[in-house]
Design a protein around this motif. Sequence first.
Motif, PDB file in Angstrom:
ATOM      1  N   PRO A 205      29.432 -57.694  33.606  1.00  0.00           N
ATOM      2  CA  PRO A 205      29.124 -58.597  34.714  1.00  0.00           C
ATOM      3  C   PRO A 205      30.308 -59.411  35.215  1.00  0.00           C
ATOM      4  O   PRO A 205      30.166 -60.138  36.201  1.00  0.00           O
ATOM      5  N   GLY A 206      31.478 -59.307  34.542  1.00  0.00           N
ATOM      6  CA  GLY A 206      32.605 -60.124  34.955  1.00  0.00           C
ATOM      7  C   GLY A 206      32.362 -61.600  34.691  1.00  0.00           C
ATOM      8  O   GLY A 206      31.416 -61.979  33.983  1.00  0.00           O
ATOM      9  N   PRO A 207      33.189 -62.481  35.244  1.00  0.00           N
ATOM     10  CA  PRO A 207      33.016 -63.919  35.016  1.00  0.00           C
ATOM     11  C   PRO A 207      31.737 -64.431  35.699  1.00  0.00           C
ATOM     12  O   PRO A 207      31.606 -64.343  36.921  1.00  0.00           O
ATOM     13  N   VAL A 208      30.828 -64.938  34.897  1.00  0.00           N
ATOM     14  CA  VAL A 208      29.549 -65.437  35.413  1.00  0.00           C
ATOM     15  C   VAL A 208      29.395 -66.897  35.008  1.00  0.00           C
ATOM     16  O   VAL A 208      29.604 -67.260  33.847  1.00  0.00           O
ATOM     17  N   ASP A 209      29.037 -67.719  35.961  1.00  0.00           N
ATOM     18  CA  ASP A 209      28.886 -69.150  35.721  1.00  0.00           C
ATOM     19  C   ASP A 209      27.541 -69.424  35.067  1.00  0.00           C
ATOM     20  O   ASP A 209      26.519 -69.536  35.739  1.00  0.00           O
ATOM     21  N   THR A 210      27.560 -69.526  33.749  1.00  0.00           N
ATOM     22  CA  THR A 210      26.354 -69.887  33.003  1.00  0.00           C
ATOM     23  C   THR A 210      26.538 -71.216  32.278  1.00  0.00           C
ATOM     24  O   THR A 210      25.814 -71.528  31.345  1.00  0.00           O
ATOM     25  N   THR A 218      37.344 -72.742  34.873  1.00  0.00           N
ATOM     26  CA  THR A 218      36.566 -72.520  36.097  1.00  0.00           C
ATOM     27  C   THR A 218      37.483 -72.447  37.316  1.00  0.00           C
ATOM     28  O   THR A 218      37.354 -71.573  38.167  1.00  0.00           O
ATOM     29  N   ARG A 219      38.449 -73.373  37.382  1.00  0.00           N
ATOM     30  CA  ARG A 219      39.376 -73.385  38.511  1.00  0.00           C
ATOM     31  C   ARG A 219      40.284 -72.151  38.497  1.00  0.00           C
ATOM     32  O   ARG A 219      40.488 -71.500  39.530  1.00  0.00           O
ATOM     33  N   ARG A 220      40.804 -71.803  37.328  1.00  0.00           N
ATOM     34  CA  ARG A 220      41.768 -70.710  37.226  1.00  0.00           C
ATOM     35  C   ARG A 220      41.111 -69.363  37.544  1.00  0.00           C
ATOM     36  O   ARG A 220      41.655 -68.551  38.298  1.00  0.00           O
ATOM     37  N   VAL A 221      39.939 -69.132  36.995  1.00  0.00           N
ATOM     38  CA  VAL A 221      39.228 -67.878  37.269  1.00  0.00           C
ATOM     39  C   VAL A 221      38.773 -67.833  38.723  1.00  0.00           C
ATOM     40  O   VAL A 221      38.805 -66.779  39.364  1.00  0.00           O
ATOM     41  N   GLY A 222      38.378 -68.977  39.257  1.00  0.00           N
ATOM     42  CA  GLY A 222      37.942 -69.015  40.648  1.00  0.00           C
ATOM     43  C   GLY A 222      38.999 -68.522  41.618  1.00  0.00           C
ATOM     44  O   GLY A 222      38.687 -67.897  42.635  1.00  0.00           O
ATOM     45  N   ARG A 223      40.273 -68.779  41.304  1.00  0.00           N
ATOM     46  CA  ARG A 223      41.360 -68.300  42.164  1.00  0.00           C
ATOM     47  C   ARG A 223      41.442 -66.777  42.188  1.00  0.00           C
ATOM     48  O   ARG A 223      41.971 -66.193  43.134  1.00  0.00           O
ATOM     49  N   ALA A 224      40.951 -66.152  41.137  1.00  0.00           N
ATOM     50  CA  ALA A 224      41.057 -64.701  41.013  1.00  0.00           C
ATOM     51  C   ALA A 224      39.843 -63.961  41.551  1.00  0.00           C
ATOM     52  O   ALA A 224      39.771 -62.736  41.456  1.00  0.00           O
ATOM     53  N   LEU A 225      38.905 -64.690  42.131  1.00  0.00           N
ATOM     54  CA  LEU A 225      37.694 -64.079  42.673  1.00  0.00           C
ATOM     55  C   LEU A 225      37.727 -64.177  44.190  1.00  0.00           C
ATOM     56  O   LEU A 225      37.716 -65.275  44.750  1.00  0.00           O
ATOM     57  N   PRO A 226      37.802 -63.046  44.886  1.00  0.00           N
ATOM     58  CA  PRO A 226      37.969 -63.059  46.344  1.00  0.00           C
ATOM     59  C   PRO A 226      36.895 -63.846  47.088  1.00  0.00           C
ATOM     60  O   PRO A 226      37.171 -64.418  48.142  1.00  0.00           O
ATOM     61  N   ALA A 227      35.686 -63.889  46.542  1.00  0.00           N
ATOM     62  CA  ALA A 227      34.611 -64.619  47.226  1.00  0.00           C
ATOM     63  C   ALA A 227      34.763 -66.126  47.082  1.00  0.00           C
ATOM     64  O   ALA A 227      34.018 -66.889  47.704  1.00  0.00           O
ATOM     65  N   GLY A 228      35.708 -66.566  46.249  1.00  0.00           N
ATOM     66  CA  GLY A 228      35.906 -67.992  46.052  1.00  0.00           C
ATOM     67  C   GLY A 228      34.889 -68.632  45.144  1.00  0.00           C
ATOM     68  O   GLY A 228      34.776 -69.864  45.091  1.00  0.00           O
ATOM     69  N   ARG A 229      34.154 -67.847  44.434  1.00  0.00           N
ATOM     70  CA  ARG A 229      33.162 -68.369  43.493  1.00  0.00           C
ATOM     71  C   ARG A 229      33.049 -67.424  42.308  1.00  0.00           C
ATOM     72  O   ARG A 229      33.398 -66.259  42.371  1.00  0.00           O
ATOM     73  N   TRP A 230      32.544 -67.971  41.210  1.00  0.00           N
ATOM     74  CA  TRP A 230      32.208 -67.139  40.060  1.00  0.00           C
ATOM     75  C   TRP A 230      30.954 -66.319  40.364  1.00  0.00           C
ATOM     76  O   TRP A 230      30.193 -66.614  41.296  1.00  0.00           O
ATOM     77  N   SER A 258      30.677 -54.993  37.534  1.00  0.00           N
ATOM     78  CA  SER A 258      30.122 -55.766  38.651  1.00  0.00           C
ATOM     79  C   SER A 258      30.815 -57.121  38.646  1.00  0.00           C
ATOM     80  O   SER A 258      30.291 -58.109  38.132  1.00  0.00           O
ATOM     81  N   GLU A 259      32.023 -57.157  39.215  1.00  0.00           N
ATOM     82  CA  GLU A 259      32.895 -58.318  39.047  1.00  0.00           C
ATOM     83  C   GLU A 259      33.312 -58.986  40.354  1.00  0.00           C
ATOM     84  O   GLU A 259      34.168 -59.877  40.332  1.00  0.00           O
ATOM     85  N   GLY A 260      32.760 -58.578  41.473  1.00  0.00           N
ATOM     86  CA  GLY A 260      33.102 -59.230  42.730  1.00  0.00           C
ATOM     87  C   GLY A 260      34.566 -59.128  43.109  1.00  0.00           C
ATOM     88  O   GLY A 260      35.113 -60.016  43.763  1.00  0.00           O
ATOM     89  N   GLY A 261      35.242 -58.055  42.678  1.00  0.00           N
ATOM     90  CA  GLY A 261      36.651 -57.882  43.013  1.00  0.00           C
ATOM     91  C   GLY A 261      37.593 -58.732  42.185  1.00  0.00           C
ATOM     92  O   GLY A 261      38.715 -59.024  42.616  1.00  0.00           O
ATOM     93  N   ARG A 264      42.444 -59.953  37.867  1.00  0.00           N
ATOM     94  CA  ARG A 264      42.964 -60.577  36.654  1.00  0.00           C
ATOM     95  C   ARG A 264      44.428 -60.987  36.779  1.00  0.00           C
ATOM     96  O   ARG A 264      44.863 -61.970  36.190  1.00  0.00           O
ATOM     97  N   TRP A 265      45.163 -60.236  37.561  1.00  0.00           N
ATOM     98  CA  TRP A 265      46.592 -60.534  37.685  1.00  0.00           C
ATOM     99  C   TRP A 265      46.847 -61.869  38.361  1.00  0.00           C
ATOM    100  O   TRP A 265      47.898 -62.490  38.176  1.00  0.00           O
TER     101      TRP A 265
END
Length: 267
Positions: A205-210, A218-230, A258-261, A264-265
């Motif tokens: 499921p990739g990074p999921v906000d639970t 939360t901030r660092r992973v959020g930068r790596a998600l194109p949708a701008g959210r977990w 299923s990771e929303g793009g 990781r880099w």
Amino acid sequence: MTNPHSTLPLDGRVAIVTGVSRRQGIGFAVARDLLAAGARVLAHSWAPADAEQPWGADPAGIDGVLSELGGTGPRLAHLAADLADPAAPARVVAHAVDTFGAVDVLVVNHARSSYQTLAEVTADELDLSWAVNTRAGVLLTQAFAAAHDDARPGGRVVLFTSGQHLAPMSGELPYAISKGAIHQMTLSLSDALADRGITVNAVNPGPVDTGWADEELTRRVGRALPAGRWGRPEDVARLVRWLVSDDAAWITGQVINSEGGFRRWVM
């Protein structure tokens, strides 16, 4: 059996969902979605596992979790069981059959999180992570297969892995290793059950906000998600609902990212 006149895609199906102990969790979202799709659901929980983690158990307790799912009754049952016990998986499956008369769907969502580096890792933690995350998944699938009536439609098993095949997770070795085994066993389990019309797939499921991540992560992973959210638990639940539906009958032996793009880099 399925009602041919129902508009609900999982009407008549019986599902087991493990790891339904927190309202913020993936298991809760999956159970809620399957109930909405018409399934009867056995929700498994083990609150002590959450209580020992930084995020803690659900403040409303398991009664609050079940209440938000509509309460136990004709369509929802519950069993608390420690899946570190090798006898527990068979008890979970038996409880579903005793309660609802059959079992069609198994969602192995539960997990033991473990944060140990190579310098810190212990034999006890390796063994416990293996027992809860991997061994229990195999034994749940075994018990499910033994109990499943192949005359019923829609035999489905959904496992959960965690992206360890896409990037290293050196800070949580027991978790990553045990989840890696789930990834590798998916294809073999699917082959073992394919002739019976039962599909077996795994979801990353990739990074999921639970509610488990701290502010910095939360901030660092959020930068790596194109949708701008977990990812959200409901994102995962929609995929699981599709995998256990008739629409996914031709899909088996797959590990679905299923990771929303997730990039990781960027991290």
